[in-house]
Design an enzyme around this catalytic site. Structure first.
Site, short mmCIF file in Angstrom:
data_model
loop_
_atom_site.label_atom_id
_atom_site.label_comp_id
_atom_site.label_asym_id
_atom_site.label_seq_id
_atom_site.Cartn_x
_atom_site.Cartn_y
_atom_site.Cartn_z
N GLU A 17 -32.19 -10.12 -48.22
CA GLU A 17 -30.92 -9.79 -47.57
C GLU A 17 -31.03 -8.45 -46.84
OE1 GLU A 17 -28.43 -12.16 -48.43
OE2 GLU A 17 -29.81 -13.10 -49.82
N SER A 18 -31.93 -8.34 -45.89
CA SER A 18 -32.08 -7.19 -44.98
C SER A 18 -33.25 -6.27 -45.33
CB SER A 18 -30.76 -6.43 -44.79
OG SER A 18 -29.80 -7.27 -44.19
N CYS A 65 -27.06 -7.63 -46.57
CA CYS A 65 -26.00 -8.47 -46.02
C CYS A 65 -25.57 -9.50 -47.07
CB CYS A 65 -26.48 -9.13 -44.73
SG CYS A 65 -28.03 -10.04 -44.93
N SER A 109 -35.69 -11.34 -39.92
CA SER A 109 -35.61 -9.91 -40.22
C SER A 109 -36.88 -9.23 -39.75
CB SER A 109 -35.43 -9.66 -41.72
OG SER A 109 -34.14 -10.02 -42.15
N HIS A 116 -31.91 -7.69 -37.83
CA HIS A 116 -31.57 -8.82 -38.70
C HIS A 116 -30.70 -9.79 -37.92
CE1 HIS A 116 -33.32 -6.65 -42.04
NE2 HIS A 116 -32.65 -5.58 -41.63
N GLU A 128 -26.31 -18.78 -36.86
CA GLU A 128 -25.49 -19.99 -36.95
C GLU A 128 -24.26 -19.92 -36.04
OE1 GLU A 128 -27.22 -19.55 -41.20
OE2 GLU A 128 -26.71 -18.27 -39.49
#
Length: 344
Positions: free
Chosen positions: A66-67, A81, A240, A253, A257
Site C-alpha cells: 500500500e505505497s 493508501c 507503484s 502510485h 479503476e
C-alpha cells in the site's frame, strides 16, 4: 494492492514523516540499522507489507503493498493508501528509535480528502480523530503543534489536512532551508492512459518484471532519467514506483479503476534545481492527463517554488482554481493549489 473497500479502492494516501536526533553528531547509519523484522513489525501495525526494496549510500526505499516507505539515518517517511492505519506505526517506530539512542524531534502528517471516508478505520475516521491520536502518541516535548485543514475553493476538489509538531530546537530545520517537498494528487485519469496500468491477460511475470514493463510503456522512466527506479505492478491492476536520485527520493502510485482512478507523485528538490522540477511535473501530468490535480508544496524558501508549480502546470492545459498558504512548525510554509482541465 489489498484491502479494497466495498465501494472501491482508496487511492488517496496518508503520509507521515518523522525526524529524529541523537547525542552523536556523526550519527551515521542511524535508523537504517533497523532489522527487517522490526520494519515488518511496524508495517504489521499499519496493515501492509514490503513487496520490493532498494537502497543506496543515502537511504533505503521500500515499495509496499500500500505505497512506500523511505528510511534515512534520522528520518522516516511512510506513505500508505487503502484502509491502512498509518498512525499506528508511531508507537513502534518511537520504541525502536529509542533503543538506538534517537529521539523524535518533529512530525508532519498530511493527506487529501478520502474518496471513501466511511471505509476508513480508526484513527482515520476523521481528521479530528487523527489529530487527537497524534496528540496522544507523540511525546510532550514536541510542544509546538498545529493542525488545520487547508481548503480548496472548489467543492469538487480535495482539501489538504496537515498536522505538524516540533520540539523547541527544531522549529525550522535549518539544514533543509533550501529543500522542498512536493505532493501531487491526481484524479479522473485519462481512461486510455489508465489502461496501461492493467496487467495483460495471462501475464505470469513477477510484479517486479511487470512493473518495469509498465514504467517503459507509460513514459514514467523518462520523468527523471537519472533516478534508480524500483517499480512494481499489482495484479490485476495498479502500479507503484520509488525513485532514488542521490539523497532525494521520488514516488508514484496509481489506482487506475474507472470511477475512482487516482495517481500520486511526490518528490524532493532544492531551490537550485526548481526549473528541473517544473519539467518533471509536466511529464507527470502528461503520463496521466488527469481532470483534477492538487499540489502541496512544503518549503522554507518562499514563493519561488509554488510559482514554478503553477507555471509548469498551466503550460500543459491546467488552470489554477484555488490557492492557500499556511505556516507550520519544523516545516516552514505549505502552499496548497488545485488545478482543473476541460476535456472535449
Amino acid at each position: 494492492m489489498a484491502l479494497m473497500a466495498l465501494s472501491g479502492f482508496e487511492g488517496f494516501e496518508k503520509r507521515l514523516e518523522l525526524q529524529f536526533f541523537g547525542d552523536d553528531p556523526n550519527i551515521g547509519i542511524g535508523l537504517r540499522q533497523l532489522h527487517f523484522d522490526s520494519i515488518e513489525e511496524v508495517l504489521a501495525a499499519v496493515q501492509c507489507t514490503v513487496v520490493s526494496a532498494v537502497g543506496n549510500h543515502y537511504f533505503d526505499a521500500y515499495v509496499l503493498s500500500e505505497s512506500s516507505l523511505f528510511v534515512y539515518p534520522t528520518k522516516i517517511i511512510i506513505k500508505t493508501c487503502g484502509t491502512t492505519q498509518l498512525l499506528k506505526s508511531i508507537p513502534p517506530l518511537l520504541s525502536h528509535a529509542h533503543l538506538m539512542g534517537l529521539r523524535v524531534c518533529s512530525c508532519r502528517y498530511t493527506r487529501g480528502n478520502f474518496i471513501f471516508p466511511k471505509s476508513q478505520p480508526f484513527p482515520h475516521t476523521s481528521f479530528r480523530d487523527e489529530a487527537l491520536y497524534l496528540e496522544q502518541s507523540l511525546p510532550n516535548y514536541l510542544c509546538f503543534r498545529k493542525a488545520c485543514v487547508m481548503p480548496s475553493r472548489m467543492p469538487s476538489q480535495s482539501s489538504w489536512h496537515v498536522f505538524s509538531a516540533s520540539d523547541e530546537h527544531h522549529i525550522v530545520l535549518e539544514q533543509n532551508l533550501d529543500v522542498f517537498t512536493i505532493e501531487v494528487c491526481m484524479t479522473e485519469l485519462d481512461p486510455v492512459l489508465g489502461r496501461k496500468f492493467y496487467r495483460r491477460v495471462g501475464d505470469s511475470n513477477s510484479g517486479d518484471v511487470a512493473g518495469k514493463e509498465m514504467t517503459g510503456l507509460t513514459g514514467i522512466g523518462e520523468i527523471n532519467p537519472n533516478a534508480l527506479l524500483c517499480d512494481f505492478a499489482f495484479d490485476p491492476c495498479g502500479y507503484s514506483m520509488n525513485g532514488m536520485d542521490g539523497s532525494r527520493y521520488s514516488t508514484i502510485h496509481v489506482t487506475p479503476e474507472d470511477g475512482y482512478s487516482y495517481a500520486s507523485f511526490e518528490c524532493v528538490g532544492s531551490i537550485e534545481d526548481d526549473r528541473e522540477m517544473g519539467e518533471m511535473l509536466k511529464k507527470v501530468v502528461q503520463v496521466f492527463r488527469p481532470a483534477t490535480v492538487s499540489v502541496s508544496t512544503t518549503s522554507c524558501v518562499g514563493q519561488q517554488v509554488w510559482k514554478r508549480v503553477k507555471n509548469a502546470l498551466e503550460t500543459v492545459g491546467l488552470s489554477c482554481g484555488s490557492f492557500a498558504v499556511d505556516e507550520f512548525p519544523s516545516t516552514g510554509s505549505i502552499v496548497f493549489q488545485t488545478f482543473t482541465t476541460s476535456r472535449t
